[in-house]
Structure formats: structure tokens, C-alpha cells
Write a protein that holds these residues in place. Structure first.
Motif, PDB file in Angstrom:
ATOM      1  N   THR A 112      -5.760  20.143  85.095  1.00  0.00           N
ATOM      2  CA  THR A 112      -4.667  20.568  85.043  1.00  0.00           C
ATOM      3  C   THR A 112      -3.036  19.492  85.080  1.00  0.00           C
ATOM      4  OG1 THR A 112      -4.937  21.021  87.225  1.00  0.00           O
ATOM      5  CG2 THR A 112      -6.025  22.208  85.581  1.00  0.00           C
ATOM      6  N   GLU A 113      -3.204  18.695  85.623  1.00  0.00           N
ATOM      7  CA  GLU A 113      -2.827  17.524  85.877  1.00  0.00           C
ATOM      8  C   GLU A 113      -2.340  16.794  85.190  1.00  0.00           C
ATOM      9  OE1 GLU A 113      -4.480  18.354  89.011  1.00  0.00           O
ATOM     10  OE2 GLU A 113      -3.259  19.904  89.635  1.00  0.00           O
ATOM     11  N   SER A 114      -2.922  16.419  84.527  1.00  0.00           N
ATOM     12  CA  SER A 114      -2.702  15.081  83.296  1.00  0.00           C
ATOM     13  C   SER A 114      -4.094  15.894  82.513  1.00  0.00           C
ATOM     14  CB  SER A 114      -3.702  13.851  84.353  1.00  0.00           C
ATOM     15  OG  SER A 114      -4.099  12.946  83.488  1.00  0.00           O
ATOM     16  N   ILE A 115      -4.092  15.363  80.964  1.00  0.00           N
ATOM     17  CA  ILE A 115      -5.184  15.095  79.767  1.00  0.00           C
ATOM     18  C   ILE A 115      -4.492  13.475  78.731  1.00  0.00           C
ATOM     19  CG2 ILE A 115      -5.290  16.554  77.604  1.00  0.00           C
ATOM     20  CD1 ILE A 115      -4.157  18.472  78.703  1.00  0.00           C
ATOM     21  N   ALA A 117      -5.832   7.714  70.670  1.00  0.00           N
ATOM     22  CA  ALA A 117      -5.187   7.843  69.687  1.00  0.00           C
ATOM     23  C   ALA A 117      -5.410   6.462  68.836  1.00  0.00           C
ATOM     24  CB  ALA A 117      -3.367   7.777  69.722  1.00  0.00           C
ATOM     25  N   LYS A 118      -5.195   6.376  67.159  1.00  0.00           N
ATOM     26  CA  LYS A 118      -5.833   5.203  66.729  1.00  0.00           C
ATOM     27  C   LYS A 118      -4.685   3.496  67.731  1.00  0.00           C
ATOM     28  CE  LYS A 118      -5.953   2.260  62.798  1.00  0.00           C
ATOM     29  NZ  LYS A 118      -5.834   3.282  60.785  1.00  0.00           N
ATOM     30  N   THR A 119      -4.199   3.408  68.401  1.00  0.00           N
ATOM     31  CA  THR A 119      -3.646   2.151  68.388  1.00  0.00           C
ATOM     32  C   THR A 119      -3.261   2.457  69.694  1.00  0.00           C
ATOM     33  OG1 THR A 119      -1.224   3.629  68.265  1.00  0.00           O
ATOM     34  CG2 THR A 119      -2.287   2.313  66.376  1.00  0.00           C
ATOM     35  N   GLY A 120      -4.022   3.004  70.481  1.00  0.00           N
ATOM     36  CA  GLY A 120      -4.212   3.142  72.274  1.00  0.00           C
ATOM     37  C   GLY A 120      -3.988   4.306  72.794  1.00  0.00           C
ATOM     38  N   GLN A 121      -3.491   4.743  74.036  1.00  0.00           N
ATOM     39  CA  GLN A 121      -3.704   6.306  74.546  1.00  0.00           C
ATOM     40  C   GLN A 121      -2.202   6.537  75.029  1.00  0.00           C
ATOM     41  OE1 GLN A 121      -6.169   5.176  78.510  1.00  0.00           O
ATOM     42  NE2 GLN A 121      -8.138   4.553  76.970  1.00  0.00           N
ATOM     43  N   ILE A 122      -2.767   8.507  74.983  1.00  0.00           N
ATOM     44  CA  ILE A 122      -1.214   8.958  75.163  1.00  0.00           C
ATOM     45  C   ILE A 122      -1.896   9.952  76.204  1.00  0.00           C
ATOM     46  CG2 ILE A 122       0.706  11.016  74.735  1.00  0.00           C
ATOM     47  CD1 ILE A 122      -0.712   9.701  71.476  1.00  0.00           C
ATOM     48  N   ALA A 123      -0.932   9.708  77.515  1.00  0.00           N
ATOM     49  CA  ALA A 123      -0.634  10.627  78.893  1.00  0.00           C
ATOM     50  C   ALA A 123      -0.219  11.360  78.952  1.00  0.00           C
ATOM     51  CB  ALA A 123      -1.421   9.813  79.961  1.00  0.00           C
ATOM     52  N   ILE A 124      -0.200  12.821  79.036  1.00  0.00           N
ATOM     53  CA  ILE A 124       0.446  14.385  79.321  1.00  0.00           C
ATOM     54  C   ILE A 124       0.283  14.089  80.480  1.00  0.00           C
ATOM     55  CG2 ILE A 124       1.053  15.883  78.822  1.00  0.00           C
ATOM     56  CD1 ILE A 124      -0.864  13.785  76.529  1.00  0.00           C
ATOM     57  N   CYS A 125       1.447  14.033  81.485  1.00  0.00           N
ATOM     58  CA  CYS A 125       1.208  14.601  83.124  1.00  0.00           C
ATOM     59  C   CYS A 125       1.857  15.915  82.841  1.00  0.00           C
ATOM     60  CB  CYS A 125       1.677  13.559  84.120  1.00  0.00           C
ATOM     61  SG  CYS A 125       1.088  12.081  83.434  1.00  0.00           S
ATOM     62  N   LEU A 140      -1.475  22.204  83.311  1.00  0.00           N
ATOM     63  CA  LEU A 140      -1.564  21.765  81.613  1.00  0.00           C
ATOM     64  C   LEU A 140      -3.111  22.371  80.964  1.00  0.00           C
ATOM     65  CD1 LEU A 140      -1.424  18.253  82.339  1.00  0.00           C
ATOM     66  CD2 LEU A 140       0.589  20.035  81.368  1.00  0.00           C
ATOM     67  N   VAL A 141      -3.109  23.439  79.745  1.00  0.00           N
ATOM     68  CA  VAL A 141      -4.666  23.675  80.065  1.00  0.00           C
ATOM     69  C   VAL A 141      -4.384  23.000  78.182  1.00  0.00           C
ATOM     70  CG1 VAL A 141      -5.203  26.105  79.100  1.00  0.00           C
ATOM     71  CG2 VAL A 141      -4.427  25.319  81.349  1.00  0.00           C
ATOM     72  N   ILE A 142      -5.389  23.160  77.490  1.00  0.00           N
ATOM     73  CA  ILE A 142      -5.364  22.446  76.041  1.00  0.00           C
ATOM     74  C   ILE A 142      -6.300  23.952  75.458  1.00  0.00           C
ATOM     75  CG2 ILE A 142      -6.777  21.436  73.915  1.00  0.00           C
ATOM     76  CD1 ILE A 142      -7.633  18.941  75.902  1.00  0.00           C
ATOM     77  N   ASP A 143      -4.672  24.769  74.597  1.00  0.00           N
ATOM     78  CA  ASP A 143      -5.233  25.889  74.366  1.00  0.00           C
ATOM     79  C   ASP A 143      -5.999  25.867  73.454  1.00  0.00           C
ATOM     80  OD1 ASP A 143      -3.857  28.683  73.779  1.00  0.00           O
ATOM     81  OD2 ASP A 143      -2.186  28.570  72.382  1.00  0.00           O
ATOM     82  N   TYR A 144      -5.086  24.881  71.921  1.00  0.00           N
ATOM     83  CA  TYR A 144      -6.884  25.140  71.053  1.00  0.00           C
ATOM     84  C   TYR A 144      -6.983  23.532  70.695  1.00  0.00           C
ATOM     85  CZ  TYR A 144      -3.359  24.176  67.226  1.00  0.00           C
ATOM     86  OH  TYR A 144      -2.420  24.313  66.657  1.00  0.00           O
ATOM     87  N   ILE A 188       4.672  20.301  81.428  1.00  0.00           N
ATOM     88  CA  ILE A 188       4.955  19.112  81.273  1.00  0.00           C
ATOM     89  C   ILE A 188       6.103  18.500  81.729  1.00  0.00           C
ATOM     90  CG2 ILE A 188       4.549  17.427  78.550  1.00  0.00           C
ATOM     91  CD1 ILE A 188       3.611  20.000  76.876  1.00  0.00           C
ATOM     92  N   GLN A 189       5.912  17.448  82.409  1.00  0.00           N
ATOM     93  CA  GLN A 189       6.727  16.787  83.001  1.00  0.00           C
ATOM     94  C   GLN A 189       6.818  14.978  82.385  1.00  0.00           C
ATOM     95  OE1 GLN A 189       5.259  16.372  86.854  1.00  0.00           O
ATOM     96  NE2 GLN A 189       5.853  19.033  87.336  1.00  0.00           N
ATOM     97  N   CYS A 190       5.776  14.540  81.484  1.00  0.00           N
ATOM     98  CA  CYS A 190       5.613  13.034  81.042  1.00  0.00           C
ATOM     99  C   CYS A 190       5.179  13.083  80.560  1.00  0.00           C
ATOM    100  CB  CYS A 190       6.351  12.187  82.717  1.00  0.00           C
ATOM    101  SG  CYS A 190       4.848  11.590  82.571  1.00  0.00           S
ATOM    102  N   ILE A 191       5.446  12.241  78.837  1.00  0.00           N
ATOM    103  CA  ILE A 191       4.056  12.222  78.023  1.00  0.00           C
ATOM    104  C   ILE A 191       4.671  10.037  78.429  1.00  0.00           C
ATOM    105  CG2 ILE A 191       3.379  11.586  75.533  1.00  0.00           C
ATOM    106  CD1 ILE A 191       5.402  14.166  75.659  1.00  0.00           C
ATOM    107  N   ARG A 192       3.083   9.545  78.110  1.00  0.00           N
ATOM    108  CA  ARG A 192       3.531   8.418  78.018  1.00  0.00           C
ATOM    109  C   ARG A 192       2.359   7.270  77.401  1.00  0.00           C
ATOM    110  NH1 ARG A 192       1.301   6.927  83.827  1.00  0.00           N
ATOM    111  NH2 ARG A 192       0.624   8.515  83.968  1.00  0.00           N
ATOM    112  N   TYR A 193       3.101   6.320  76.630  1.00  0.00           N
ATOM    113  CA  TYR A 193       1.654   6.138  76.025  1.00  0.00           C
ATOM    114  C   TYR A 193       1.481   4.389  76.847  1.00  0.00           C
ATOM    115  CZ  TYR A 193       4.279   8.876  72.094  1.00  0.00           C
ATOM    116  OH  TYR A 193       4.324   9.651  71.395  1.00  0.00           O
TER     117      TYR A 193
END
Length: 111
Positions: free
Chosen positions: A70-73, A77-85, A89-93, A105-110
């Protein structure tokens, strides 16, 4: 015309040995996509992230889910990873091609 696959520049550091640094010149694939005016996301497999405020995030062109709390997803990705903090947090679909994440959603990091 000379053929170069990787272009390196020599960078000197004061008091240390010089190191080779990869140039930021676009690769052959990127040049072809640009010259043909084709969508980069489809040909290069780039992920597309679309946010509405800080409560909804649509992710297209991802490969898989690495971590899901619930705090991090973290997505692969093809070129790396994407972190959503964030919080709640819920994956709706999700499908094989896209997903919708909701929550604060507080931050998105590559990574």
C-alpha cells in the motif's frame, strides 16, 4: 562514412586518470524512429505514465509487477524499473499492457 556503435568521449578528472564516458548521442534505433516520425513508445517499448492529480496513475507498456504494497509499487519496464511511492496505493485494474493505480501518490522514481 564510418560506422560507430557506441561513441565514447574521454573525460579527464583533476589529479586522477582519465575515464571514458559514454556520449549522449542518440543510437541508430532512436535516429530511425525520429526520421520516420513513428511513435517512440511503440517501437522502443517506452513506458507511458499519465497522472490525474496525485490520485490516479495510468501506466502503459510495462513488463511486470516486482513489488506491491500500500506504500510502494515497483514495476518492471523495458529499460529499467518504475517505483511509485505513496499512501493507500491500490492497483485498480491491470492487463498485460496497461494498469491503473489509485491512492495518494507522493513520488514516481525511475530506477
Amino acid at each position: 562514412m564510418s560506422r560507430k556503435s557506441n561513441v565514447f568521449k574521454k573525460k579527464s578528472i583533476t589529479g586522477k586518470k582519465s575515464v571514458l564516458e559514454k556520449s549522449s548521442a542518440p543510437g541508430r534505433k532512436e535516429q530511425l524512429v525520429e526520421s520516420l516520425k513513428l511513435p517512440k513508445d511503440m517501437l522502443l517499448g517506452a513506458s507511458i505514465l499519465t497522472m490525474t492529480g496525485n490520485h490516479e496513475l495510468w501506466v502503459e507498456n510495462y513488463k511486470g509487477i516486482i513489488e506491491y504494497t500500500t506504500e510502494s509499487i515497483i514495476l518492471q519496464a523495458k529499460t529499467g524499473q518504475i517505483a511509485i511511492c505513496g499512501c493507500g496505493l491500490v492497483i485498480d485494474y491491470y492487463t498485460n499492457e496497461d494498469m491503473k493505480i489509485i491512492g495518494n501518490i507522493q513520488c514516481i522514481r525511475y530506477l
